[in-house]
Design a protein around this motif. Structure first.
Motif, mmCIF file in Angstrom:
data_model
loop_
_atom_site.group_PDB
_atom_site.id
_atom_site.type_symbol
_atom_site.label_atom_id
_atom_site.label_comp_id
_atom_site.label_asym_id
_atom_site.label_seq_id
_atom_site.Cartn_x
_atom_site.Cartn_y
_atom_site.Cartn_z
ATOM 1 N N LYS A 49 27.771 -9.421 38.758
ATOM 2 C CA LYS A 49 26.935 -9.863 37.642
ATOM 3 C C LYS A 49 27.698 -10.852 36.760
ATOM 4 C CE LYS A 49 23.839 -5.977 37.155
ATOM 5 N NZ LYS A 49 23.373 -4.915 36.292
ATOM 6 N N ASP A 50 26.979 -11.715 36.134
ATOM 7 C CA ASP A 50 27.529 -12.688 35.174
ATOM 8 C C ASP A 50 28.643 -13.535 35.776
ATOM 9 O OD1 ASP A 50 25.778 -11.640 33.266
ATOM 10 O OD2 ASP A 50 27.223 -10.089 32.708
ATOM 11 N N GLY A 51 28.487 -13.935 37.005
ATOM 12 C CA GLY A 51 29.435 -14.860 37.616
ATOM 13 C C GLY A 51 30.755 -14.237 38.009
ATOM 14 N N GLY A 52 30.768 -12.943 38.298
ATOM 15 C CA GLY A 52 31.998 -12.275 38.694
ATOM 16 C C GLY A 52 32.397 -12.631 40.114
ATOM 17 N N THR A 53 33.558 -12.160 40.506
ATOM 18 C CA THR A 53 34.072 -12.465 41.843
ATOM 19 C C THR A 53 33.700 -11.396 42.857
ATOM 20 O OG1 THR A 53 36.141 -11.312 41.398
ATOM 21 C CG2 THR A 53 36.059 -13.670 40.871
ATOM 22 N N GLY A 54 33.175 -10.283 42.415
ATOM 23 C CA GLY A 54 32.830 -9.206 43.325
ATOM 24 C C GLY A 54 33.923 -8.168 43.428
ATOM 25 N N LEU A 55 35.053 -8.391 42.787
ATOM 26 C CA LEU A 55 36.179 -7.462 42.813
ATOM 27 C C LEU A 55 36.455 -6.967 41.397
ATOM 28 C CD1 LEU A 55 38.546 -9.503 45.124
ATOM 29 C CD2 LEU A 55 37.140 -7.544 45.758
ATOM 30 N N PRO A 56 36.960 -5.744 41.267
ATOM 31 C CA PRO A 56 37.272 -5.244 39.926
ATOM 32 C C PRO A 56 38.428 -6.021 39.324
ATOM 33 C CG PRO A 56 37.978 -3.682 41.599
ATOM 34 C CD PRO A 56 37.202 -4.763 42.297
ATOM 35 N N LEU A 57 38.523 -5.957 38.018
ATOM 36 C CA LEU A 57 39.592 -6.653 37.318
ATOM 37 C C LEU A 57 40.934 -6.005 37.642
ATOM 38 C CD1 LEU A 57 37.864 -7.017 33.860
ATOM 39 C CD2 LEU A 57 38.016 -8.715 35.661
ATOM 40 N N GLU A 58 41.986 -6.789 37.664
ATOM 41 C CA GLU A 58 43.300 -6.283 38.031
ATOM 42 C C GLU A 58 43.916 -5.422 36.942
ATOM 43 O OE1 GLU A 58 45.993 -9.093 39.631
ATOM 44 O OE2 GLU A 58 44.480 -10.000 40.902
ATOM 45 N N LYS A 59 43.495 -5.571 35.707
ATOM 46 C CA LYS A 59 44.070 -4.752 34.637
ATOM 47 C C LYS A 59 43.653 -3.296 34.774
ATOM 48 C CE LYS A 59 40.376 -5.713 31.355
ATOM 49 N NZ LYS A 59 40.031 -6.324 30.104
ATOM 50 N N ASP A 60 42.580 -3.020 35.509
ATOM 51 C CA ASP A 60 42.128 -1.657 35.727
ATOM 52 C C ASP A 60 42.994 -0.920 36.735
ATOM 53 O OD1 ASP A 60 40.086 -2.047 33.960
ATOM 54 O OD2 ASP A 60 38.593 -2.517 35.499
ATOM 55 N N GLU A 61 43.803 -1.627 37.497
ATOM 56 C CA GLU A 61 44.633 -0.992 38.514
ATOM 57 C C GLU A 61 45.662 -0.058 37.895
ATOM 58 O OE1 GLU A 61 46.338 -3.900 41.072
ATOM 59 O OE2 GLU A 61 44.399 -4.632 41.759
ATOM 60 N N ALA A 62 46.131 -0.376 36.705
ATOM 61 C CA ALA A 62 47.123 0.479 36.056
ATOM 62 C C ALA A 62 46.509 1.802 35.633
ATOM 63 C CB ALA A 62 47.705 -0.241 34.843
ATOM 64 N N ALA A 63 45.218 1.845 35.393
ATOM 65 C CA ALA A 63 44.554 3.059 34.938
ATOM 66 C C ALA A 63 44.182 3.995 36.073
ATOM 67 C CB ALA A 63 43.295 2.692 34.150
ATOM 68 N N LEU A 64 44.330 3.538 37.311
ATOM 69 C CA LEU A 64 43.968 4.381 38.446
ATOM 70 C C LEU A 64 44.906 5.573 38.557
ATOM 71 C CD1 LEU A 64 43.205 1.705 41.172
ATOM 72 C CD2 LEU A 64 41.575 3.043 39.855
ATOM 73 N N VAL A 65 44.370 6.664 39.079
ATOM 74 C CA VAL A 65 45.155 7.871 39.254
ATOM 75 C C VAL A 65 46.111 7.674 40.419
ATOM 76 C CG1 VAL A 65 45.015 10.334 39.778
ATOM 77 C CG2 VAL A 65 43.245 9.247 38.411
ATOM 78 N N LYS A 66 47.332 8.183 40.266
ATOM 79 C CA LYS A 66 48.301 8.087 41.352
ATOM 80 C C LYS A 66 47.836 8.960 42.498
ATOM 81 C CE LYS A 66 52.284 7.455 38.373
ATOM 82 N NZ LYS A 66 53.545 8.049 37.938
ATOM 83 N N LYS A 67 47.999 8.453 43.703
ATOM 84 C CA LYS A 67 47.625 9.232 44.878
ATOM 85 C C LYS A 67 48.754 10.189 45.213
ATOM 86 C CE LYS A 67 44.509 5.949 46.970
ATOM 87 N NZ LYS A 67 44.162 5.210 48.157
ATOM 88 N N VAL A 68 48.382 11.384 45.572
ATOM 89 C CA VAL A 68 49.358 12.396 45.936
ATOM 90 C C VAL A 68 49.708 12.215 47.408
ATOM 91 C CG1 VAL A 68 49.766 14.871 46.083
ATOM 92 C CG2 VAL A 68 48.395 13.953 44.222
ATOM 93 N N THR A 69 50.999 12.290 47.710
ATOM 94 C CA THR A 69 51.428 12.041 49.079
ATOM 95 C C THR A 69 51.371 13.293 49.938
ATOM 96 O OG1 THR A 69 53.710 12.418 48.436
ATOM 97 C CG2 THR A 69 52.930 10.144 48.416
ATOM 98 N N VAL A 70 51.264 14.465 49.324
ATOM 99 C CA VAL A 70 51.206 15.703 50.080
ATOM 100 C C VAL A 70 49.809 15.845 50.678
ATOM 101 C CG1 VAL A 70 51.433 18.203 49.946
ATOM 102 C CG2 VAL A 70 52.886 16.760 48.544
ATOM 103 N N VAL A 71 49.741 16.156 51.964
ATOM 104 C CA VAL A 71 48.453 16.258 52.630
ATOM 105 C C VAL A 71 47.764 17.566 52.276
ATOM 106 C CG1 VAL A 71 47.304 16.343 54.854
ATOM 107 C CG2 VAL A 71 49.189 14.769 54.505
ATOM 108 N N GLU A 72 48.427 18.673 52.470
ATOM 109 C CA GLU A 72 47.844 19.967 52.183
ATOM 110 C C GLU A 72 48.399 20.472 50.860
ATOM 111 O OE1 GLU A 72 48.370 22.613 55.435
ATOM 112 O OE2 GLU A 72 47.586 21.175 56.872
#
Length: 162
Positions: A49-72
Motif C-alpha cells: 500500500k502507498d507505494g511500498g516495496t512489498g517487504l517490511p521495513l528493516e528497522k522492524d528486524e531488531a524487534a523480532l524475537v530471537k529464535k531458539v536453537t534448541v529443537v525439543e
C-alpha cells in the motif's frame, strides 16, 4: 566540386550517449508509473500500500524475537513467541496485557507457571546434551563382572561351533 558534405549535421559521441541516457531514464519512469497504476487501492498487503516495496521495513528486524536453537525445548520457544504476540496485541488494541493473557491462558499466574516449567525442562535437556550424553558409561563392579561373564560365554560358544 560540390560542398554538400559540409552541410550535413554532425553530432558528437557524448551528445548521442546523453540522449540515450535520457531515453533510458524516461523508460524507467514510465515503467514505474505503470507499476503504480497496476497496484490496486484494494491491496491487502500493507507493505504494498502507498507505494511500498512489498517487504517490511528493516528497522522492524531488531524487534523480532530471537529464535531458539534448541529443537525439543518443551514448548519454551512457542510460549515465548506467544508472549511476544500478546504484548503486540495489547499495544495494537490498547488493552491491558494481563486481560489478553487471561483470555488465552486463564490467568497470568498460569501462563507464568507454564513458562517456568518449560524453562526448567529446556535447561535440563540442554544440560543433558552438554553433560556428556556421548560419554562411555561407568559401570559398577557387578555390571562389569556380568559383562565379562557374558563375553566369556560368547567366546566359548564360538569355540564350540568351530
Amino acid at each position: 566540386m560540390n560542398l554538400d558534405f559540409m552541410s550535413l549535421k554532425t553530432t558528437s559521441l557524448a551528445s548521442v550517449r546523453g540522449e540515450r541516457h535520457k531515453e533510458k531514464i524516461l523508460e524507467r519512469q514510465k515503467a514505474q508509473e505503470l507499476e503504480q497504476a497496476m497496484l490496486s487501492e484494494r491491496e491487502l498487503n500493507p507493505y504494498w500500500k502507498d507505494g511500498g516495496t512489498g517487504l517490511p521495513l528493516e528497522k522492524d528486524e531488531a524487534a523480532l524475537v530471537k529464535k531458539v536453537t534448541v529443537v525439543e525445548d518443551a514448548g519454551l520457544s512457542w510460549l515465548q513467541k506467544s508472549y511476544q504476540r500478546m504484548k503486540e496485541q495489547a499495544e495494537r488494541e490498547k488493552r491491558n496485557f494481563e486481560e489478553i493473557v487471561a483470555e488465552r491462558y486463564g490467568s497470568m499466574e498460569l501462563f507464568q507457571s507454564r513458562l517456568e516449567a518449560a524453562e526448567k525442562v529446556a535447561s535440563r535437556k540442554e544440560n543433558y546434551c552438554r553433560g556428556g550424553r556421548w560419554k562411555k558409561n561407568d559401570y559398577s563392579e557387578s555390571e562389569k563382572e556380568k559383562r565379562e561373564q557374558h563375553m566369556k560365554k560368547e567366546t566359548r560358544d564360538e569355540e564350540d561351533r568351530n
